[in-house]
Every structure is written in structure tokens, then in C-alpha cells.
Design an enzyme around this catalytic site. Structure first.
Site, PDB file in Angstrom:
ATOM      1  CG  ASN A   9      -1.690   1.317   1.364  1.00 19.91           C
ATOM      2  OD1 ASN A   9      -1.845   1.963   0.490  1.00 19.91           O
ATOM      3  ND2 ASN A   9      -2.267   1.447   2.576  1.00 19.91           N
ATOM      4  CE  LYS A  11      -0.160   3.445   4.774  1.00 20.53           C
ATOM      5  NZ  LYS A  11       0.025   3.443   6.162  1.00 20.53           N
ATOM      6  CG  HIS A  95      -5.779   2.025   5.146  1.00 24.78           C
ATOM      7  ND1 HIS A  95      -5.021   2.979   6.142  1.00 24.78           N
ATOM      8  CD2 HIS A  95      -4.770   1.224   4.962  1.00 24.78           C
ATOM      9  CE1 HIS A  95      -4.110   2.696   6.419  1.00 24.78           C
ATOM     10  NE2 HIS A  95      -3.552   1.440   6.081  1.00 24.78           N
ATOM     11  CD  GLU A  97      -2.817   5.760   6.718  1.00 27.52           C
ATOM     12  OE1 GLU A  97      -2.920   5.847   5.434  1.00 27.52           O
ATOM     13  OE2 GLU A  97      -2.017   5.146   7.322  1.00 27.52           O
ATOM     14  CD  GLU A 167      -3.549  -2.465   7.181  1.00 25.08           C
ATOM     15  OE1 GLU A 167      -2.442  -2.661   6.823  1.00 25.08           O
ATOM     16  OE2 GLU A 167      -4.055  -1.269   7.079  1.00 25.08           O
ATOM     17  N   GLY A 173       2.570   2.454  10.891  1.00 24.13           N
ATOM     18  CA  GLY A 173       3.373   3.479  10.653  1.00 24.13           C
ATOM     19  C   GLY A 173       4.321   3.952  11.898  1.00 24.13           C
ATOM     20  CB  SER A 213       5.454  -1.693  12.010  1.00 25.49           C
ATOM     21  OG  SER A 213       4.845  -0.295  12.056  1.00 25.49           O
TER      22      SER A 213
END
Ligand code: PGA
Length: 250
Positions: A9, A11, A95, A97, A167, A173, A213
Site C-alpha cells: 500500500n 499511500k 483502511h 486512514e 491492521e 506506521g 509495521s
């Protein structure tokens, strides 16, 4: 047997020149592995280039999001039909985000899932709890609700096109990963939750990826767990060497 999958991904990273570079390196260095699917998800602007460039390679291209509507006055949005018209048949939905920054709700995500499946796309559906939810021991409830509201209106047959990515938000991250045991525990829970609704056969066929991560040095022990079928990789997918080392962790 369900697929093993490593998906990158990207991003909001990589302009066209950087995309050409990264895909060139992936193409040169990738050693296809039997039973392991590789997917890259560049930003919208680079999807067409990525699809063309990977046409003759065993790497699939995914979008990172899409709109739930067919077409019309939705400035700035991209539809499923637009994606499939350039060869993109996979989309990441839900996701964290998108959920946190763009306020995408479970109800909206259910509509996006439907739009993708109506267009015969495959969906990588993300679920995962925030840190405060894990600390309050609500992580199983949170993930169950995300599954129920986003996906449990589907028929058993539609699950053929669904991949789950677990996730934990606190691991995205941050450099902090769930331990292989924490990942396995949640993946087994997700599979059990699916089996209770759809039966064991459907549950056994769904690939469940871990994201948060994942790096070359931790991928192997995470992927070794029984219910972990691969990874959704953010930061480490931006370097061909790291991404391919993760693919090779299987
Ligand atoms: P990360 O991101 O690997 O950089 O933690 C994973 C993701 O957000 O999909």
C-alpha cells in the site's frame, strides 16, 4: 487452499518517475513464488502506468480507495467502472486512514464493497482496533462489528472476492508491530467469526493479511502463524528490496 498474498500500500507516495523506478526494480528482482500473490497499490494517478508496466508480470495492481456511486456529480472521486476500465480489479477499502481522516463509516464501506463486487472487483477489506480499544480489551468487539457492518450482508458466494487485512491502528506506521501471537489470536478470531456466519468452508478460503509495521526482519515470524496469510505493507513497500524481502519471507 487460500492464497498467500503480499500487498504493498503505497499511500500518497511516489510521482510518475518514482513509480517507474520502483516498479522497474520490483520487476527486475522479483522471483515469482508458487502460491504467493504479489499486489501493489499506487495512487490513482499511477494506476494506469502500473497496470501497463506489469501486464506481463505476476504482480496485480490495486487501488487504495474508490467511490460507491456509479458516476455523476462527485467532484474528485473515482468509480469502480473507471478502475476496471484501466485493468484494475482489486481495491483496498476501509483502511484506517480512510476511516479516521476521511470519516468513512461502516455503512459507507458496505456500499463501497457492493459497488466493487458489482463490478467484479476483488476487495481487500481492512479492519483493526485503536490503541485505547485494545487497552480497554474491546479489540475483538471492534473488529467483529467492522466485519458485521461492512461485509456480513454479502452472500457466501461473494466471499470469493474478499480478502481481509487486519491492521491494528496502533501498529500502522509506528514501528510497533503486533506480536506474532497477537496477530494469530485476532486472525483466528476473524476466521471463527466468518465461519459462524458463513460456515467453515467459506472461512477457510478467505485470505487474512496482517498489516502494521511489517518489515523484512519481522515478516517471517508473523507469516509463519497458521491464520496469517500474508501482509498489507505500507512503509516497507516503498523500497523494492524491502518489499521483495517480505515477499520472500514465505
Ligand atoms: P505500515 O502501514 O506498514 O507503514 O505500518 C501499513 C498500512 O497502513 O497498510
Amino acid at each position: 487452499m487460500r492464497d498467500k498474498i503480499v500487498a504493498g500500500n503505497w499511500k500518497m507516495n511516489n510521482d510518475l518517475a518514482q513509480t517507474e523506478d520502483l516498479l522497474g526494480n520490483i520487476k527486475n528482482e522479483l522471483k515469482p513464488k508458487e502460491g504467493v500473490r504479489v499486489i501493489v497499490a499506487p495512487p490513482f494517478t499511477n494506476l494506469y502506468h502500473a497496470f501497463e508496466s506489469l501486464r506481463d508480470r505476476p504482480v496485480d495492481v490495486a487501488a487504495q480507495n474508490m467511490n460507491e456511486n456509479k458516476s455523476g456529480a462527485f467532484t474528485g472521486e473515482v468509480s469502480a467502472q473507471m478502475l476496471t476500465s484501466i485493468g484494475v480489479k482489486t481495491v483496498i477499502l476501509g483502511h484506517s486512514e480512510r476511516r479516521a481522516i476521511y470519516k468513512e463509516t461502516d455503512e459507507l464501506l458496505a456500499k463501497k464493497v457492493d459497488a466493487a463486487l458489482e463490478n467484479e472487483m476483488e476487495v481487500i477489506f481492512c479492519v483493526g482496533e485503536e490503541l485505547h480499544e485494545r487497552k480497554a480489551e474491546k479489540h475483538f468487539d471492534v473488529v467483529r462489528t467492522q466485519l458485521e457492518k461492512g461485509l456480513f450482508h454479502l452472500s457466501a458466494a461473494q466471499w470469493e472476492k474478499v480478502i481481509i487485512a487486519y491492521e491494528p491502528v496502533w501498529a500502522i506506521g509506528t514501528g510497533e508491530t503486533a506480536s506474532p501471537e497477537q496477530a494469530q489470536e485476532m486472525h483466528a478470531f476473524i476466521r471463527k467469526t466468518i465461519s459462524e456466519k458463513y460456515g467453515q468452508q467459506v472461512a477457510d478460503e478467505v485470505s487474512i493479511l496482517y498489516g502494521g509495521s511489517v518489515k523484512p526482519d519481522n515478516a517471517q515470524e508473523i507469516f509463519a502463524k497458521e491464520d496469517v496469510d500474508g501482509g498489507l505493507i505500507g512503509g516497507a513497500s516503498l523500497k523494492a528490496g524491502d518489499f521483495l524481502a517480505i515477499v520472500n519471507a514465505f
